[in-house]
Design a protein around this motif. Structure first.
Motif, PDB file in Angstrom:
ATOM      1  N   ALA A   1       0.821  -1.213   0.000  1.00 26.83           N
ATOM      2  CA  ALA A   1       0.000   0.000   0.000  1.00 26.83           C
ATOM      3  C   ALA A   1       0.856   1.265   0.000  1.00 26.83           C
ATOM      4  O   ALA A   1       0.457   2.287  -0.555  1.00 26.83           O
ATOM      5  N   ASP A   2       2.045   1.193   0.593  1.00 26.96           N
ATOM      6  CA  ASP A   2       2.919   2.364   0.687  1.00 26.96           C
ATOM      7  C   ASP A   2       4.092   2.302  -0.291  1.00 26.96           C
ATOM      8  O   ASP A   2       5.147   2.899  -0.062  1.00 26.96           O
ATOM      9  N   VAL A   3       3.927   1.594  -1.406  1.00 21.58           N
ATOM     10  CA  VAL A   3       4.992   1.441  -2.388  1.00 21.58           C
ATOM     11  C   VAL A   3       5.555   2.801  -2.804  1.00 21.58           C
ATOM     12  O   VAL A   3       4.831   3.787  -2.925  1.00 21.58           O
ATOM     13  N   SER A   4       6.859   2.823  -3.014  1.00 19.89           N
ATOM     14  CA  SER A   4       7.556   3.992  -3.532  1.00 19.89           C
ATOM     15  C   SER A   4       8.079   3.630  -4.918  1.00 19.89           C
ATOM     16  O   SER A   4       8.782   2.623  -5.072  1.00 19.89           O
ATOM     17  N   TYR A   5       7.734   4.435  -5.930  1.00 20.67           N
ATOM     18  CA  TYR A   5       8.140   4.186  -7.311  1.00 20.67           C
ATOM     19  C   TYR A   5       8.865   5.426  -7.815  1.00 20.67           C
ATOM     20  O   TYR A   5       8.280   6.508  -7.897  1.00 20.67           O
ATOM     21  N   ILE A   6      10.152   5.264  -8.149  1.00 21.25           N
ATOM     22  CA  ILE A   6      10.949   6.395  -8.623  1.00 21.25           C
ATOM     23  C   ILE A   6      11.690   5.984  -9.880  1.00 21.25           C
ATOM     24  O   ILE A   6      12.381   4.959  -9.909  1.00 21.25           O
ATOM     25  N   ASP A   7      11.528   6.776 -10.936  1.00 18.82           N
ATOM     26  CA  ASP A   7      12.332   6.628 -12.136  1.00 18.82           C
ATOM     27  C   ASP A   7      12.504   8.022 -12.740  1.00 18.82           C
ATOM     28  O   ASP A   7      12.012   8.999 -12.168  1.00 18.82           O
ATOM     29  N   PRO A   8      13.209   8.167 -13.860  1.00 14.01           N
ATOM     30  CA  PRO A   8      13.423   9.504 -14.411  1.00 14.01           C
ATOM     31  C   PRO A   8      12.138  10.235 -14.809  1.00 14.01           C
ATOM     32  O   PRO A   8      12.151  11.455 -14.976  1.00 14.01           O
ATOM     33  N   MET A   9      11.026   9.502 -14.974  1.00 12.10           N
ATOM     34  CA  MET A   9       9.777  10.107 -15.405  1.00 12.10           C
ATOM     35  C   MET A   9       8.757  10.274 -14.285  1.00 12.10           C
ATOM     36  O   MET A   9       7.743  10.932 -14.471  1.00 12.10           O
TER      37      MET A   9
ATOM     38  N   VAL B   1       1.012   4.648  -8.462  1.00 11.31           N
ATOM     39  CA  VAL B   1       1.496   3.687  -9.456  1.00 11.31           C
ATOM     40  C   VAL B   1       0.455   3.518 -10.567  1.00 11.31           C
ATOM     41  O   VAL B   1       0.792   3.521 -11.754  1.00 11.31           O
ATOM     42  N   ASN B   2      -0.811   3.387 -10.195  1.00  8.44           N
ATOM     43  CA  ASN B   2      -1.862   3.231 -11.193  1.00  8.44           C
ATOM     44  C   ASN B   2      -1.913   4.437 -12.128  1.00  8.44           C
ATOM     45  O   ASN B   2      -2.024   4.280 -13.350  1.00  8.44           O
ATOM     46  N   ALA B   3      -1.826   5.633 -11.576  1.00  6.24           N
ATOM     47  CA  ALA B   3      -1.867   6.842 -12.405  1.00  6.24           C
ATOM     48  C   ALA B   3      -0.653   6.905 -13.334  1.00  6.24           C
ATOM     49  O   ALA B   3      -0.782   7.306 -14.500  1.00  6.24           O
ATOM     50  N   PHE B   4       0.500   6.496 -12.853  1.00  7.24           N
ATOM     51  CA  PHE B   4       1.699   6.491 -13.693  1.00  7.24           C
ATOM     52  C   PHE B   4       1.539   5.527 -14.865  1.00  7.24           C
ATOM     53  O   PHE B   4       1.848   5.865 -16.015  1.00  7.24           O
TER      54      PHE B   4
ATOM     55  N   VAL C   1      13.528  -3.851  -7.989  1.00  9.84           N
ATOM     56  CA  VAL C   1      12.391  -3.920  -7.076  1.00  9.84           C
ATOM     57  C   VAL C   1      12.850  -4.509  -5.757  1.00  9.84           C
ATOM     58  O   VAL C   1      13.720  -5.378  -5.721  1.00  9.84           O
ATOM     59  N   VAL C   2      12.261  -4.010  -4.682  1.00  6.43           N
ATOM     60  CA  VAL C   2      12.512  -4.539  -3.346  1.00  6.43           C
ATOM     61  C   VAL C   2      11.182  -5.051  -2.832  1.00  6.43           C
ATOM     62  O   VAL C   2      10.174  -4.327  -2.858  1.00  6.43           O
TER      63      VAL C   2
ATOM     64  N   VAL D   1      10.379   0.545  -6.006  1.00  6.40           N
ATOM     65  CA  VAL D   1      10.845   0.385  -7.384  1.00  6.40           C
ATOM     66  C   VAL D   1      11.795   1.529  -7.676  1.00  6.40           C
ATOM     67  O   VAL D   1      11.469   2.696  -7.440  1.00  6.40           O
ATOM     68  N   LEU D   2      12.974   1.176  -8.174  1.00 12.81           N
ATOM     69  CA  LEU D   2      13.943   2.159  -8.638  1.00 12.81           C
ATOM     70  C   LEU D   2      14.147   1.886 -10.122  1.00 12.81           C
ATOM     71  O   LEU D   2      14.664   0.827 -10.503  1.00 12.81           O
ATOM     72  N   GLY D   3      13.700   2.794 -10.960  1.00 14.40           N
ATOM     73  CA  GLY D   3      13.726   2.582 -12.402  1.00 14.40           C
ATOM     74  C   GLY D   3      14.774   3.397 -13.105  1.00 14.40           C
ATOM     75  O   GLY D   3      15.115   4.514 -12.683  1.00 14.40           O
ATOM     76  N   PHE D   4      15.292   2.845 -14.193  1.00 16.93           N
ATOM     77  CA  PHE D   4      16.306   3.491 -15.006  1.00 16.93           C
ATOM     78  C   PHE D   4      15.929   3.350 -16.473  1.00 16.93           C
ATOM     79  O   PHE D   4      15.394   2.323 -16.884  1.00 16.93           O
ATOM     80  N   LEU D   5      16.225   4.371 -17.266  1.00 18.00           N
ATOM     81  CA  LEU D   5      15.968   4.336 -18.698  1.00 18.00           C
ATOM     82  C   LEU D   5      17.308   4.222 -19.425  1.00 18.00           C
ATOM     83  O   LEU D   5      18.204   5.046 -19.222  1.00 18.00           O
ATOM     84  N   ASP D   6      17.436   3.190 -20.256  1.00 18.84           N
ATOM     85  CA  ASP D   6      18.671   2.953 -20.992  1.00 18.84           C
ATOM     86  C   ASP D   6      18.591   3.453 -22.429  1.00 18.84           C
ATOM     87  O   ASP D   6      19.598   3.836 -23.007  1.00 18.84           O
ATOM     88  N   LYS D   7      17.402   3.432 -23.006  1.00 20.03           N
ATOM     89  CA  LYS D   7      17.230   3.834 -24.403  1.00 20.03           C
ATOM     90  C   LYS D   7      15.879   4.527 -24.536  1.00 20.03           C
ATOM     91  O   LYS D   7      14.848   3.942 -24.211  1.00 20.03           O
ATOM     92  N   VAL D   8      15.918   5.754 -24.988  1.00 18.20           N
ATOM     93  CA  VAL D   8      14.688   6.538 -25.182  1.00 18.20           C
ATOM     94  C   VAL D   8      14.805   7.248 -26.521  1.00 18.20           C
ATOM     95  O   VAL D   8      15.838   7.866 -26.813  1.00 18.20           O
TER      96      VAL D   8
END
Length: 121
Positions: free
Chosen positions: A33-41, A50-53, A100-101, A111-118
């Motif tokens: 319920a308290d998930v943290s989601y971080i990426d460049p976007m 998370v759902n809105a993202f 992900v943890v 969630v810690l996200g990274f973008l390699d190709k955009v």
């Protein structure tokens, strides 16, 4: 022992869900319920964040799908996996990887996200 392959598959199922009711159920089942989601976007918290993202990704890239690229690598309570985003059946123009943890029940709490190709704008 945590089945990180199943977690990555469920993660991609949630990200590929276009029906809002189904996506909300998948997000609630997979993430704490308290998930943290971080990426460049994005930098969001909780199921609603998370759902809105994910909904925003579908609006920005209609009809595109997330696919697993390569093996899932995990140990302890964390895993990493690469994913692609693009039209089904073609080389994905967007590639990234997420770390992900999970908690003791196998639900994703961070969630810690990274973008390699955009692609260029």
């Amino acid at each position: 022992m945590t089945d990180f392959n199943a977690i990555a598959a469920a993660y991609l199922d949630a990200f590929n869900a276009t029906d809002e009711t189904e996506r909300k159920r998948l997000v609630a089942d997979l993430f704490t319920a308290d998930v943290s989601y971080i990426d460049p976007m994005a930098d969001v918290e909780g199921h609603e964040g998370v759902n809105a993202f994910i909904a925003g990704a579908h609006q920005q890239f209609p009809g595109w799908v997330f696919t697993l690229i390569g093996p899932v690598d995990g140990h302890g309570q964390q895993a990493r996996f690469s994913w692609g985003l693009g039209p089904e059946g073609v080389e994905p123009p967007v590639v990234g990887f997420d770390v992900v943890v999970v908690d003791g029940e196998g639900r994703i709490g961070q969630v810690l996200g990274f973008l390699d190709k955009v692609p260029a704008a």
